[in-house]
Design an enzyme around this catalytic site. Structure first.
Site, PDB file in Angstrom:
ATOM      1  N   HIS A  54       0.816  -1.207   0.000  1.00 33.20           N
ATOM      2  CA  HIS A  54       0.000   0.000   0.000  1.00 33.20           C
ATOM      3  C   HIS A  54       0.853   1.263   0.000  1.00 33.20           C
ATOM      4  O   HIS A  54       0.495   2.255  -0.635  1.00 33.20           O
ATOM      5  CB  HIS A  54      -0.919  -0.010   1.226  1.00 33.20           C
ATOM      6  CG  HIS A  54      -1.905   1.103   1.264  1.00 33.20           C
ATOM      7  ND1 HIS A  54      -2.986   1.182   0.424  1.00 33.20           N
ATOM      8  CD2 HIS A  54      -1.969   2.204   2.049  1.00 33.20           C
ATOM      9  CE1 HIS A  54      -3.684   2.266   0.689  1.00 33.20           C
ATOM     10  NE2 HIS A  54      -3.084   2.913   1.668  1.00 33.20           N
ATOM     11  N   TYR A  57       4.314   0.695  -3.164  1.00 35.94           N
ATOM     12  CA  TYR A  57       4.035   0.410  -4.582  1.00 35.94           C
ATOM     13  C   TYR A  57       5.086  -0.542  -5.169  1.00 35.94           C
ATOM     14  O   TYR A  57       5.472  -0.422  -6.326  1.00 35.94           O
ATOM     15  CB  TYR A  57       3.988   1.713  -5.392  1.00 35.94           C
ATOM     16  CG  TYR A  57       2.798   2.593  -5.076  1.00 35.94           C
ATOM     17  CD1 TYR A  57       1.701   2.619  -5.925  1.00 35.94           C
ATOM     18  CD2 TYR A  57       2.763   3.373  -3.937  1.00 35.94           C
ATOM     19  CE1 TYR A  57       0.601   3.401  -5.632  1.00 35.94           C
ATOM     20  CE2 TYR A  57       1.666   4.163  -3.634  1.00 35.94           C
ATOM     21  CZ  TYR A  57       0.586   4.175  -4.491  1.00 35.94           C
ATOM     22  OH  TYR A  57      -0.510   4.943  -4.199  1.00 35.94           O
ATOM     23  N   HIS A 105      -9.882   2.919  -0.229  1.00 38.05           N
ATOM     24  CA  HIS A 105      -9.978   2.457   1.158  1.00 38.05           C
ATOM     25  C   HIS A 105     -10.864   1.225   1.154  1.00 38.05           C
ATOM     26  O   HIS A 105     -11.891   1.164   1.832  1.00 38.05           O
ATOM     27  CB  HIS A 105     -10.533   3.554   2.070  1.00 38.05           C
ATOM     28  CG  HIS A 105      -9.722   3.767   3.306  1.00 38.05           C
ATOM     29  ND1 HIS A 105     -10.256   3.896   4.560  1.00 38.05           N
ATOM     30  CD2 HIS A 105      -8.376   3.861   3.475  1.00 38.05           C
ATOM     31  CE1 HIS A 105      -9.293   4.070   5.452  1.00 38.05           C
ATOM     32  NE2 HIS A 105      -8.139   4.056   4.813  1.00 38.05           N
ATOM     33  N   ASN A 106     -10.437   0.230   0.389  1.00 37.66           N
ATOM     34  CA  ASN A 106     -11.296  -0.906   0.069  1.00 37.66           C
ATOM     35  C   ASN A 106     -11.443  -1.900   1.225  1.00 37.66           C
ATOM     36  O   ASN A 106     -12.541  -2.133   1.721  1.00 37.66           O
ATOM     37  CB  ASN A 106     -10.758  -1.629  -1.170  1.00 37.66           C
ATOM     38  CG  ASN A 106     -10.691  -0.711  -2.382  1.00 37.66           C
ATOM     39  OD1 ASN A 106     -11.365   0.307  -2.444  1.00 37.66           O
ATOM     40  ND2 ASN A 106      -9.859  -1.070  -3.353  1.00 37.66           N
ATOM     41  N   ARG A 126      -7.017  15.328   3.466  1.00 35.09           N
ATOM     42  CA  ARG A 126      -5.747  15.833   4.020  1.00 35.09           C
ATOM     43  C   ARG A 126      -4.642  15.842   2.971  1.00 35.09           C
ATOM     44  O   ARG A 126      -3.752  16.703   3.005  1.00 35.09           O
ATOM     45  CB  ARG A 126      -5.332  15.013   5.244  1.00 35.09           C
ATOM     46  CG  ARG A 126      -6.222  15.230   6.452  1.00 35.09           C
ATOM     47  CD  ARG A 126      -5.611  14.652   7.723  1.00 35.09           C
ATOM     48  NE  ARG A 126      -5.303  13.248   7.599  1.00 35.09           N
ATOM     49  CZ  ARG A 126      -6.180  12.258   7.730  1.00 35.09           C
ATOM     50  NH1 ARG A 126      -7.457  12.525   7.973  1.00 35.09           N
ATOM     51  NH2 ARG A 126      -5.804  10.989   7.614  1.00 35.09           N
ATOM     52  N   ASP A 279       0.694  15.089   5.519  1.00 30.70           N
ATOM     53  CA  ASP A 279      -0.428  14.556   6.288  1.00 30.70           C
ATOM     54  C   ASP A 279      -0.064  13.178   6.825  1.00 30.70           C
ATOM     55  O   ASP A 279       0.858  12.533   6.340  1.00 30.70           O
ATOM     56  CB  ASP A 279      -1.685  14.477   5.423  1.00 30.70           C
ATOM     57  CG  ASP A 279      -1.692  13.256   4.530  1.00 30.70           C
ATOM     58  OD1 ASP A 279      -0.807  13.171   3.665  1.00 30.70           O
ATOM     59  OD2 ASP A 279      -2.567  12.389   4.701  1.00 30.70           O
ATOM     60  N   GLU A 323      -2.396   4.540  12.719  1.00 36.04           N
ATOM     61  CA  GLU A 323      -2.945   5.346  11.624  1.00 36.04           C
ATOM     62  C   GLU A 323      -4.122   6.188  12.113  1.00 36.04           C
ATOM     63  O   GLU A 323      -5.072   6.446  11.373  1.00 36.04           O
ATOM     64  CB  GLU A 323      -3.325   4.447  10.453  1.00 36.04           C
ATOM     65  CG  GLU A 323      -2.097   3.760   9.857  1.00 36.04           C
ATOM     66  CD  GLU A 323      -2.405   2.815   8.705  1.00 36.04           C
ATOM     67  OE1 GLU A 323      -3.564   2.799   8.236  1.00 36.04           O
ATOM     68  OE2 GLU A 323      -1.491   2.093   8.272  1.00 36.04           O
ATOM     69  N   ASP A 511      -5.956   8.616 -11.348  1.00 40.43           N
ATOM     70  CA  ASP A 511      -6.498   7.269 -11.501  1.00 40.43           C
ATOM     71  C   ASP A 511      -6.390   6.494 -10.196  1.00 40.43           C
ATOM     72  O   ASP A 511      -5.550   6.780  -9.346  1.00 40.43           O
ATOM     73  CB  ASP A 511      -5.785   6.498 -12.620  1.00 40.43           C
ATOM     74  CG  ASP A 511      -4.286   6.400 -12.405  1.00 40.43           C
ATOM     75  OD1 ASP A 511      -3.864   5.805 -11.401  1.00 40.43           O
ATOM     76  OD2 ASP A 511      -3.526   6.912 -13.251  1.00 40.43           O
ATOM     77  N   SER A 551      -4.350  -0.114  -5.933  1.00 43.35           N
ATOM     78  CA  SER A 551      -4.899  -0.988  -4.901  1.00 43.35           C
ATOM     79  C   SER A 551      -4.857  -2.416  -5.415  1.00 43.35           C
ATOM     80  O   SER A 551      -5.610  -2.783  -6.321  1.00 43.35           O
ATOM     81  CB  SER A 551      -6.337  -0.586  -4.559  1.00 43.35           C
ATOM     82  OG  SER A 551      -6.881  -1.474  -3.609  1.00 43.35           O
TER      83      SER A 551
END
Length: 757
Positions: A54, A57, A105-106, A126, A279, A323, A511, A551
């Site tokens: 996440h 990459y 945010h799956n 943010r 952020d 988080e 995207d 994702s």
């Protein structure tokens, strides 16, 4: 007692839970090689979250680098900041710039639908704020399992409530998005969130820590145990909620705190007290400290004891991985610290100096007077593993593409055509989505010019000139499944067209690339093909790529979702009063409104809603695409809007002409009568050929539209006229708008009512 750097150097063989934290053995060994010793527990925590799929990459980086082929400045748009920043920034003229980005945010939204979706909105807001911009709007491309599936009844209401609850509390209009249902998303919904912000060119801020002696200030909410390892772990493995590592706490959002944080940050920007800002998203303090230091000109020293905590029992590893939401980190010159803190106090935002920029290239973090992290921040933030995953065109694709629609029975009579229209209009993907969108405030702040159910959302940027922007997100996962390269281009083309029909000139894209496991060669082939398709498309259309999100691991067991490369397109309109809406204008507002079709219709039904709903079929090749045609069509629509020629314009996509007629008629309750001439009525009504737009206009304006279409080389034909309270296809059928509306509005409320909502 914390595991210190000194202790790590003297106990090289101490067992460490690297596998439980999601690291592969070779990654763990690489960390030891980088450090010249075993990592401390805190360092292991940092590397594990920052090297997660996440955050790093690592499986997509080799493919994403190809986006560099797309120029950052084209005749359509000019990037001021692009890939690698918190969000891309594009010049829109008059000294204004906008920043926009879409992220996923799956998996958190499956585990805890409300908070997963809410904190997805908060995180992307943010990102926009961190660029120096005021957030001004959000969008939400959503995908769920079948509408009648029991788990959809659990996930859908929670996600929608989370998106609406957080965005509404922030006072941000939700101007668009998508709601799509498909079996492949059952157990793995897609919750993508987009935010757009506006800034003056001189207000642009970047995420980097510069200036030795400058202070690192953590401000916003206190750090808690919610979301420890959350998105970074959840989104980095095949989803299986039976694994302990798959059950970290989902972040808990507080939109009222975020609203204070936004206003406080904007005042800090205006006072010119910030030299760098980041952020806190996935990976929390680990991310903010390592990325700021890695992008700056020195190192950083942080005292973790100074971090305000909601839970005093948190270990240093947990503090680094938390988080918790609504947090930012700013780099501030020493002489400006008191002014910075004073503004935070005025907004009731907690702010604490927790470190400073140092000479050298080390990120050093202390806890209880001892050093628990001593790393080169670049190795944490930018030098993680890079995988060239095996990729291979799947063997099954030949059979799927060969299984076209030629053998599927088609409606042959007028009554059968009418029944088909009603069946499609009442299907989950074409039905009314207002059960969802009515939970969102679409007009707060007073600058929403267009919002759902328009083809694109539009926001006024400048009151005096009328300068505005339009945004649309699109993706047809069925098309991408049949041909991922063309499917990605079709997503790009549809979003591009949806912006153009409003009268805005498309200028840039973002995207959100949602795919299955990167460890599956077929998925990586789909991903690579989609990237290549987007690059080709952006080069042809002249749209810079501002950035985005990948994702992976969106699958349940061995079943991956349909490849879903969501594309968001931004357009600019010089004067929002010249916008073109979707709906046929009510009678009395115009005289003699004619309906015209721009573009060419072909017999193209592979991947269509008709094939899916009527026959449960997915096979063949998706519709052909002519990007040069799309570019010329957009130019025609923008020029027609500037001249005030059009009463309405609506892109043809899923459901074809029939669906465009229905949606244009139902928007304001204005019927239509159309003639299909000698064309095959089924093909004319339900084909999903691309590059087509349905427009209505005064008969007095028709000659000028014909001239523009002829000049642009766009096929055109007159279909009929607006008026009345029914939809008539001459010689085939007539349906009242009341009957169509009843069928169109029923599915989502009925399905949720049946499930007890």
């Amino acid at each position: 007692m914390a595991d210190t750097v000194e202790n790590a150097a003297s106990s090289p063989d101490q067992p460490q839970p690297w596998a439980e934290l999601g690291l592969k053995e070779d990654e763990y060994l690489r960390i030891r090689e980088i450090l010249g010793r075993r990592p401390t527990g805190a360092e292991l925590a940092m590397y594990s979250v920052m090297w997660s799929e996440h955050c790093s990459y690592k499986s997509s980086k080799v493919h994403l680098r190809k986006f560099a082929e797309v120029p950052a400045e084209t005749p359509a748009g000019k990037l001021l900041a692009g890939i690698g920043e918190n969000a891309g920034v594009i010049d829109i003229g008059q000294g204004y710039a906008v920043t926009f980005k879409v992220e996923s945010h799956n998996h958190p939204s499956y585990v805890e639908p409300y908070q997963g979706a809410a904190t997805g909105v908060g995180g992307i807001v943010r990102d926009i704020l961190a660029m120096g911009a005021r957030p001004i709007g959000v969008m939400d491309p959503l995908r769920f399992g079948p509408l009648d599936a029991p788990d959809t009844a659990r996930v859908l209401p929670g996600v929608v409530a989370g998106v609406g609850g957080y965005g509404n509390c922030l006072g941000l209009p939700n101007i668009g998005g998508e709601v799509v249902f498909d079996q492949s998303y059952l157990g793995n919904p897609l919750v993508n969130a987009l935010c757009i912000g506006v800034l003056r060119h001189e207000d642009l801020h970047l995420a980097k820590a510069t200036g030795v002696g400058n202070k690192a200030i953590l401000y916003g909410a206190a750090t808690g145990g919610d979301g420890i390892g959350g998105a970074s772990i959840l989104a980095s493995e095949t989803f299986d909620d039976t694994k302990p590592s798959k059950r970290p706490a989902v972040q808990v959002g507080d939109p009222f705190m975020e609203k204070l944080l936004i206003e406080c940050t904007l005042e800090l920007f205006a006072a010119k007290l910030i030299t760098g800002i980041q952020d806190f998203g996935a990976a929390g303090i680990s991310c903010a400290t390592s990325e700021l230091a890695a992008a700056g000109d020195g190192g950083m020293h942080v005292d973790l004891d100074l971090v305000p905590l909601r839970d005093s029992t948190l270990s240093p590893e947990e503090i680094l991985m938390s988080e918790s939401q609504e947090r930012m980190m700013a780099i501030v010159e020493p002489d400006d610290v008191e002014a910075f803190l004073a503004i935070c106090r005025r907004w009731d935002v907690q702010a604490t100096v927790i470190g400073e920029v140092t000479d050298g290239d080390r990120l050093i973090i202390d806890w209880h007077g001892e050093t628990i992290v001593d790393v080169d921040p670049k190795t944490v933030a930018h030098e993680g593993p890079v995988y060239e995953r095996p990729l291979a065109r799947p063997d099954w694709l030949d059979a799927v593409q060969a299984s076209g629609v030629d053998g599927l029975s088609r409606p042959a009579s007028g009554p059968e055509l009418a029944d088909t229209l009603l069946r499609l209009v009442g299907s989950p993907n074409l039905c009314d989505k207002s059960w969802v969108t009515d939970q969102y405030d679409r007009y707060v702040r007073g600058n929403s010019v267009l919002a759902q159910p328009e083809d694109s959302g539009m926001l006024r940027i400048d009151d005096a000139s009328g300068l505005g922007v339009a945004l649309a997100t699109d993706c047809n996962g069925r098309f991408a499944y049949l041909n991922p390269r063309r499917g990605a281009q079709l997503a790009l083309a549809e979003a591009y067209r949806n912006v153009a029909v409003s009268g805005a000139q498309p200028v840039a894209i973002t995207d959100c690339l949602n795919f299955g496991s990167p460890e599956d060669p077929a998925v990586m082939w789909q991903f690579s093909e989609a990237i290549e398709g987007l690059i080709e498309g952006c080069l042809e259309l002249g749209t810079p790529v501002t950035g985005g999100n990948v994702s992976f691991y969106n699958q349940t067991g061995d079943t991956a979702i349909l490849p879903t490369p969501v594309v968001g397109v931004l357009g600019v309109i010089d004067d929002v009063t010249a916008r073109t809406p979707v709906g046929f204008a009510p009678s009395g507002e115009v005289d003699g409104a004619e309906i015209w079709l721009l573009g060419e219709t072909r017999d193209e039904f592979a991947g269509s809603v008709w094939a899916d709903v009527v026959h449960g079929h997915l096979g063949g090749q998706p519709p052909a695409l002519d990007l040069d045609h799309e570019k010329r069509l957009a130019g025609l629509l923008v020029r027609a809007a500037r001249r005030g020629l059009l009463n309405s314009a609506h892109d043809l996509s899923e459901g074809g002409l029939a669906q465009a007629l229905v949606e244009s008629a139902l928007r304001y309750g204005v019927g239509a009568s159309v003639s299909l001439g000698d064309d095959d009525p089924f093909v004319a009504l339900f084909s999903e050929s691309t590059g087509r737009v349905l427009v209505s206009l005064s008969s007095a304006n028709a000659p000028e539209l014909i001239d523009l279409a002829t000049e642009a080389g766009i096929p055109f034909r007159r279909l009929g006229t607006t008026g009345g309270d029914s939809l008539e296809v001459e010689g085939q059928f007539t349906l009242s708008l009341d009957e169509i509306r009843t069928v169109w509005q029923a599915p989502i409320p009925a399905a949720l009512a049946a499930a007890g909502h």
